[in-house]
Design an enzyme around this catalytic site. Sequence first.
Site, short mmCIF file in Angstrom:
data_model
loop_
_atom_site.label_atom_id
_atom_site.label_comp_id
_atom_site.label_asym_id
_atom_site.label_seq_id
_atom_site.Cartn_x
_atom_site.Cartn_y
_atom_site.Cartn_z
N ILE A 86 -5.99 5.38 -8.12
CA ILE A 86 -5.34 4.63 -9.38
C ILE A 86 -4.68 3.52 -8.30
CG2 ILE A 86 -5.08 7.19 -11.24
CD1 ILE A 86 -2.26 7.54 -9.70
N GLY A 87 -4.55 3.57 -7.43
CA GLY A 87 -3.40 1.94 -6.91
C GLY A 87 -3.90 2.86 -5.59
N GLY A 96 -2.10 0.40 -1.50
CA GLY A 96 -1.19 -0.64 -1.56
C GLY A 96 -0.94 -0.92 -0.19
N GLY A 97 0.09 -1.86 0.22
CA GLY A 97 -0.64 -1.90 2.12
C GLY A 97 0.50 -0.50 2.82
N GLU A 136 -3.18 4.82 -0.61
CA GLU A 136 -3.89 4.95 -1.59
C GLU A 136 -3.42 5.95 -2.40
OE1 GLU A 136 -7.82 5.64 0.38
OE2 GLU A 136 -8.06 3.19 0.76
N VAL A 137 -3.84 5.76 -3.08
CA VAL A 137 -2.79 6.82 -4.56
C VAL A 137 -3.74 7.66 -5.08
CG1 VAL A 137 -1.01 7.21 -5.87
CG2 VAL A 137 -0.80 5.52 -4.82
N ASP A 184 15.20 -2.27 -3.15
CA ASP A 184 13.72 -2.65 -3.25
C ASP A 184 13.62 -2.41 -4.92
OD1 ASP A 184 11.33 -4.46 -2.56
OD2 ASP A 184 10.11 -2.46 -2.00
#
Length: 926
Positions: A92-93, A95-96, A99-100, A212
């Site tokens: 579902i996602g 990124g750096g 992973e999700v 952030d």
Amino acid sequence: MVMTPVRYKQIKSIFQSAVDLPHSEQAIFLDKACSGDEGLRREVENLLSSHGQVEDSIELIASEVAATMLAGPQSGSLIDQQVGAYQIINQIGRGGMGEVYLARDTRLGRQVALKLLPPRFTEDARRVQRFRQEARAASALNHPNIMTIHEIGEVETAVGALHFIATEFIEGRTLRELIRDGRMSLGEALEVAMQVASALSAAHAAGIVHRDIKPENIMLRPDGYVKVLDFGLAKLGLESGELGIGNRESGIREQVACPHSPFPTPHSLVSTDPGMVLGTVSYMSPEQARGLETDARSDIFSLGIVLYEMITSRRPFEGETPSDVIVALLNQEPPFAEHAPDLPGELRRLVSRMLAKDCAGRHQTADEARRALKRLKQCLTPAGDFKTREFSGLASLARRFGRAGASEDYKTVLTTTREPRPSKSSAFFAGRFTRSPLRVSLALMALAALIAAAILGLQWLNRRDSHIDSIAVLPFKPLVADARDEALEMGIADTLITRLSRLQKITVRPFSAVRRFTALDQDPVAAGRQLQTQAVLEGNIQKVGDKIRVTARLIDVGRGRTIWTQQFDERWGDIFAIQDAISQRVADDLIVTLTGEERIELAKNYTADPEAYRLYVDGSYQWNKRTPEGIRNGLEAFRKAAEKDHGYALAYVGVANAYITLGTYHLAAPKEALPLAREAAAQALNIDESLAEAHTAMGKIISDYYWDWPLAEKEFRRALKLKPNYPILHDWYSAFLAYMGRFDEAIREAELELELDPLSPIAHTRLGIALYLARRYDQAIPVLQKTISQAPNYTPARLFLGLCYSIQGRREEALAEFQNGQAIAPKNSDFISLLGNVSALAGRRDDARRYQEQLNELAKRAYVSPFAQATISAGLGDNDAAFMWMEKCFEERCSALATLKTDPRFDVFRQDTRFELLMRRVGFAQ
């Protein structure tokens, strides 16, 4: 397809054109821009789906995706594989930092979001360190607007070692997506900012700075509920150097684009080490951009940028390069005139304060910012002015979510439980036990209503017909009889009572009313009937090592049947999640609708530290015994809880209440105990100004010790608005009103306390005291007699019954009551004092003097109030001695002087000028 620079440029151009389009228009644009090139479209869609997720800025996501594409497809897909106890369902996602995946917890049968650090990164110690830091920071928090961490672990799989974090899964949209869909209304923006500030307040209280805050890290559920995501840059207050973020000597490091990335990363900073995210420049505070030390006020600055962007759809500080952005945020003021010329002045001033360059000029705490946001939101109208208090940003957010493409019509009357659906817009985590509404087709609304009635109507109507508007939470029982932990059993009940009593639509019996029902074979229905409630919540606890299982049952008392039973299994450190789930389930079943603020209050936890919570539970258990030893033990436990978690507001209230009762029960001199009580209550209010319990304690302290009558009433009235169903509040406010001579109001408050706690001897006695001070002795006597018949060992009832007899001239009956009281509490100086007083009034002066000597002897071993000596002197007719002792009362700030205006015992002095002077000194103008 080989990724050449030309291909990268093409991807970049299409992506940058598509990313700012509304979601509904992106597909049409890609049809035209990609011209049938499915590979190109797939690559752009991959970036678009990753952008706005909870992981990292778009630039870093693009960098990682480009690197992945260059490396070719990964071997060993995780779909349908097992990672520890988790069955992977779908990705579902990405990124750096990993992973999700949507996964299923095979142990508990729930869906979770599983964040994985890729195997190729496991050899990079700094990436692993940051991954663990994110997990540690987030798991230390427990708040309705912050994610819940289920588990942190590492497993060996076919593709190598995997580090993972399992969290709750939430269906919703990022704030970035909502901003892209169009400018938000002021009410929506304030609501989001207020919930984010609430989350930050909890994090800061735990010593964690997020660092952030940006729209990608803020998620909105379909019901308007906000979640703050990704504590990957969070800095623990005690570990500020652990991440090596920034550099004081060299300032912030120049950004370096990933060598394989088509994008120059204009808005995020990375170090020369791949994957080490330093923050998103467009949302940094000035001190963060300069590489200086950051604290909670940096998050407030970032939230100010987000609020500005929600209102204007533009960032306040922009530029072509990161350096340009930094120059702007360091030197320029927010361009309100350019981006929001019609912004109301009140809101402009608030945002400007949040964006002050000097952190000393901002709100100093997130809770201070939250309160400021809340004040504006309460006064906001749909027209955008600040004249009335009838606008709900939360409801607007829920409606907005629906307009933005939610697939369901979100209602609040008929609800049913279902599993959340996988979604590319879904975040990393969700409400653990969420309830979503029944899907209703607009085209077939009438038919759907009939079907709903057939399926759920009977259950719902039965619930409504039950008229359940009151509940008692009984002490939970151990599953194994020889494994009792009474503090834990009562503590869970006490915590649930505290939570549920925040709801205005249901009456919750106080802990003082239920604490007697501890027998293992207690019939809950019988207990509910005694407590005069429509429902009872009870359950069992089983604690083995660091694991705890709680089985809860909600019972309809009138029908003698169980409404539901549910089992919860957690680690002891996540006891708060169990309490969240139980209280939410009860509220959902007994109350048709809850406001957004009620849901936030219901899920509110005052500590994320299990040890601090255990100490607080033990303190409550001891203090509620109301014995000298119990009060002192409770005070010590409350102190330790506050020391363990300096942000634990309820622990400070416990300290305050313990000191109050030390003074009230004459176990310590008021001048020693009450200032410490005020200090603790003030600390609780400093942490949470909306805490009714703290305002109640402060009102009692001010009325009994400082004699500032207007200020005391202000505190009581504030508490009444916050928590009108709090019995102690009505008890202490009734006492205050009686001091003022406002007897009808005092009696009404005592009656309200009785409605909330009908079996309480404290409540019955308070009504008797109000009637006594109103000189309605014939009404007070039967009330106090009934109290004694139900609670023979409750000495305050005997004390005031004896006073009623004494004022009426019924000396022998008065002496009998005081002697009965002394037999129960031989060292109670009040009974010795009153025996001396009535003996003197009855002509037994030698007996009176013997009681005087008893007080003198007792004073050598324990604290004795000067008022006790003054009472005997008054009975003997020695007014000079009585005034000498009352002067000592004034010096020690004895609470008895608060009754100067109305207590019949002072009638013998009312013509004396010394008494008039004393009245004025205590604040009673003549």
